[in-house]
Design an enzyme around this catalytic site. Structure first.
Site, short mmCIF file in Angstrom:
data_model
loop_
_atom_site.label_atom_id
_atom_site.label_comp_id
_atom_site.label_asym_id
_atom_site.label_seq_id
_atom_site.Cartn_x
_atom_site.Cartn_y
_atom_site.Cartn_z
N ILE A 196 25.87 46.57 93.80
CA ILE A 196 26.84 47.59 93.40
C ILE A 196 26.91 47.61 91.88
O ILE A 196 27.06 46.57 91.24
CB ILE A 196 28.23 47.24 93.98
CG1 ILE A 196 28.18 47.32 95.50
CG2 ILE A 196 29.31 48.18 93.41
CD1 ILE A 196 29.30 46.56 96.18
N LYS A 197 26.81 48.83 91.34
CA LYS A 197 26.91 48.99 89.90
C LYS A 197 28.16 49.77 89.57
O LYS A 197 28.35 50.89 90.06
CB LYS A 197 25.66 49.74 89.40
CG LYS A 197 25.63 49.93 87.90
CD LYS A 197 24.48 50.84 87.50
CE LYS A 197 24.68 51.38 86.10
NZ LYS A 197 23.79 52.54 85.83
#
Lengths: 307, 307, 307, 307, 307
Positions: free
Chosen positions: E203-204
């Site tokens: 997840i960014k």
């Protein structure tokens, strides 16, 4: 295969042999064959602007056979047209010239601020008609750009899997842009980048002006002194914007213009590192003899036989 | 096969033998068989305008058998109707006349500025019912034209692959056009061009007036002196706009009119190089005997037996 | 098979033996079996109006078993309901009565001018539940009519291919119509025509009034003296509008009403050539004994045992 | 298998053995196994309301393992959660508790009057993760209800064919309803009916108030003296509205509340013939020991061990 | 395989060996290989902001080969880019670095309040190009979030089935949020939760500020004293919000900034338990030597070699 064509093909290392062979066919065909330069005859104006506006200046153009003949006799690299025109005549000119089936089209019977072309034929149509490539128009700047990008993507994926090349007409238009912005240098180079990122093998854009549309872009052009003064400068910048020159970028001729104007533009395209022109109205709206002479000059400019 | 039919079929060189055979069936059927001219009976008005407005003038028309009988006895080239009408009666008239299944329809129970027809049957329905062709209406000028173009394209591709012919009703309408513009010569010829580019084998348009809708077009008609004064001139221009006469273009009869008016129009279509008429309300809204006499005259005009 | 059923089936000559067998099953089932008349029990009001409004008058109706029992004991030709009701009880009444699975539904928790039903089950659901037919509602006059026509078409094509019969509830509603227009004679007969053209085997409409909604239609009714004064006249006109009586047209009972009113309507349907009734609230909202007596009278009227 | 479970399963006679076995698994699992009552732990609040609002009160809840442990130790019949939570921990608790994969979700980062959940996982995800059932939320009363009903229908059909059970969260919301109307007795019982007609095996609704939202419904409740005064009365009416008690209806616990309030509600659910509770925030927002004690009491109420 | 990588992989117990192997490839690659930390080079700014704004500061970046070289020489864990950039150069760097194909993109030629990215390539494209993962952007808070969530879900399901890892860029934007709210701590942690629940492996998000956007959330942060004062606190809270640290969360570098600012942020990410950075403009907009030195420092911070 010439060195130059071999070099160009080396930029398409992800593609199947089928697709690369079709790129090679177009690069080797016609008077400019092997030079890495291209002149393509496109005839979709009947759909885009209507038949009289397109063909009344030279009524021979109403006939679908005519454009095959013109493209063949002029020694173009390829002929691009919508489904109907290709279907009507291809059986009379089997194998005579590489064909680009234009898969989407737009008409002007309904005005809109944010244009969205209709998909009017398919990759499988291109295969059954023996085409080398499919063509697709996107309008970056339109509120409907997403629809066209996604259609382009699906078509590109299918075309590549089936061994065809992909030509994207990338024409900024729509409520996101001013009229002047449609040909602004920041916008045209952006349009070239988008087409390249979508996976186009050949990118067609309009010739850019020195206008800069967006303030954010303006800052960058000034700060880094990006040269955009001459047309050749701007062509160079657009070509750079298409993967540093590693994608074939050709330029649209636009509406019929004075010969010398056109030739000057061709010189700028050549000198800026552009790969050629797609010449529609400037060729098929002239009488055939005149058109052949005109195209010969254009090709001589690209070949470097005329400075 | 007559010379003329052979010539017409030569324009469809991209098509499969199945599709060309179905075109040949329609061109060879009925009183005009072999002449290259066509008179088709279409009965979709029950859906388009409602049953009473369509059939109260001649109540025999409520019955789906009636139209088969009328088309057969009159010697029409084909009979065109929506799914329900064909399904209800085809088993009683197996093989008696080529059928065109009308794949989309529109009703007037909900008013709209920009019409969009509903797809009410499929290419596979046409196959299971033994039809020779599918019919599809597009409304160039409507805000929804794109939807219909894309549906037409999908249907055309499937129909061609399955050996059927494709008939496109191309009726300009919608917010892009004035009321007068719907039959303007520039618009009707544009509509014919669009249908041809979408891959129609047979194109049905309305008879055009001398009105010109768009300023851009107006300039061209004037500058190049395109002849559009007489109805025959305009028919000729429309036929030219459909690939220089290399697509079958037939004209709509419109609402019931005076016999002589209709015959004059048929003469103009014939003299302008049109391929015939699609005659709905002018035939099925008359008593059968009268309708048969009327259609006989129309066919004699097309056959050149009456000047 | 009776002569009358054989005659009715002859109008469905395009259908597969599977579909015709299911039509035959419904026409032969129950007290009216073989007469060509039908009384069907439909119970979709729980979804359409809510459970209390539907079942509080006779709480037995909350139970899905109840409606199967009622339809069976009353000798109805078929029982029609949404997925949940059929799924809950069909295993308890296997083969006891022909079933019509209602494939779309609408609720009143969100108000809208232009209604659009939700597709709540499928043709394959109908097959796995052993149904004889699928039911589908269209709202001609709604801005969303196109969506429903296209869903109806897809469902009809699939149902026919899989041997089921197709029942279309054609209820004009929406912004294209006035409230009074929903049951106007021109509108109801148009709705019957649309359902027939979409390929319905059985068409369900509301009883029409003598009101005429559209001016264009009004002219025709007057000019051709179409008889619409009595209810029987109007029923006759609606039946005529459904392919000259060659499609089964049944009429909706509407909200619960006085017995004698209902019986008068049944007489008019019978005398006007209608094929029967679909009786929901007038049957399941009564106590069972009363409902059975009521339905017996209705059936006797259709059978001609009561004048 | 207990008599009661056998009785409950008898209401699902249309379902495949696979689906009925999964219903049986949930009905037999945990402390209430075999009683026909259910207490389910649902944890989708991280998606629905955000992580801090959900888990800050008891930070152990940030961890996906925690909820598996809680549900297992408390002896719940099943644990329901979105894709991410199940994927993250299921491999650590293989076969330890029946799982319900929540297939759609909604967040509150964008406000809307008419909510529409996003489909965030699929029936095939449920299969690969070893779930017993799929869960799906519909919002009757929303302008987008149709979209959710149709998604629910497709999911239900696929789940049933693949042997899973279907749980529908039916939560009235949207522009069709007042805020008070969301829990009105006429609306909640209508929501239960819709879920049942859509084919749900287990229906989850909120506890209803005595408010009546719609005038049309109000008339019926008064005229037929439908008892809705006590909470137990209203539960009974909702259960009746779900096929006369022949569908499993469980009630939502809502936001964290006083213990005694919750227990009173559980008694009313039990006494009104409800099948149990789905207890989210009232369990996972407490410290684990407290939560276990709380859930034990709830289950004892349902088991009748506490009055 | 290091202990840390083994631990990280243990959180992905639902995934196929193919997907886990690709996660392992990325975690083991480059200078940070085996530490459980990641630095990824993303270059989608050509599409997102235009070519000049992205590449004029360091014109080497116009060339797609350049970014491969930079990522490889810097020892990044992976290189992420849109279709065109990967296609153009992957054949020159076969197997040299794990690749993340960015499947959707957005441009700024058309302004909108509620952004919606275009899907510009597919999981199958990622496979044919030999990528380890697919990347996808969602904009929680946009009116179009549902479209992106559903596209993300379909892509994640397909990618997992085909053995690829899934990286979600979760960037709150749109009419549901204030400008300040896009990086508010409650919003960023919510965005991380949503991506995790959608099934992302990596997840960014952007680095969060201490601002709290929603009143409902504000109450919870205060009541439960959630520590959000320092950047490390906030990183810790975001990581906690992504399944209590059981999902890989990396942080976006944002626009080019002062070196020391960036290094301080990296320290906060490291100290708060974050898994690393995705460094675009801060690396490719510098001259290569400078970029390599810069990235070396960042990696040393993550490796703990620099405090």
């Amino acid at each position: 295969m010439t060195e130059r064509v071999r070099e160009i093909l080396s930029w398409y290392g992800s593609d199947t042999p089928g697709t690369r062979a079709n790129l090679a066919r177009m690069l080797h065909h016609g008077r400019l064959g092997g030079t890495g330069k291209m002149v393509i005859l496109p005839v979709d104006q009947g759909f885009e602007h209507g038949p009289a506006r397109s063909f009344a200046p030279n009524p021979a153009g109403y006939d679908p056979d005519y454009h095959f003949q013109l493209a063949i006799e002029a020694g173009c690299n390829a002929y691009a047209a919508p489904l109907g025109f290709i279907e009507a005549s291809v059986a009379n000119f089997l194998g005579a010239i590489p064909l680009i089936l234009k898969l989407n089209n737009h008409d002007v019977l309904h005005e809109e601020t944010d244009p969205l072309s209709s998909v009017t034929s398919s990759v499988d149509d291109a295969l059954r008609l023996g085409c080398a490539a499919v063509g697709f128009t996107i309008y970056p700047g339109s509120a409907h750009a997403r629809v066209m990008y996604q259609e382009a993507r699906e078509i590109a994926q299918e075309a590549k899997a089936k061994g065809l090349a992909v030509v994207i007409w990338s024409y900024p238009r729509g409520s996101g842009l001013s009229k002047e912005g449609e040909t602004a240098i920041d916008v045209v180079s952006y349009a070239a980048q988008i087409a390249a990122q979508l996976g186009a093998h050949i990118i067609k854009v309009k010739l850019p002006t020195a206008h800069i549309e967006f303030a954010e872009a303006q800052k960058v052009y000034q700060r880094y002194h990006v040269p955009i003064e001459t047309l050749a400068d701007r062509v160079r910048h657009v070509v750079q914007s298409a993967f540093n020159g590693k994608r074939i970028v050709i330029f649209s001729g636009g509406p019929r213009s004075e010969d010398e104007t056109f030739f000057q533009e061709a010189r700028a395209i050549r000198d800026g590192g552009g790969f050629g022109s797609i010449v529609g109205r400037n060729s098929f709206q002239r009488q055939k003899t005149e058109a052949l002479a005109f195209l010969r000059t254009v090709m001589q400019i690209y070949a470097g036989e005329i400075q």
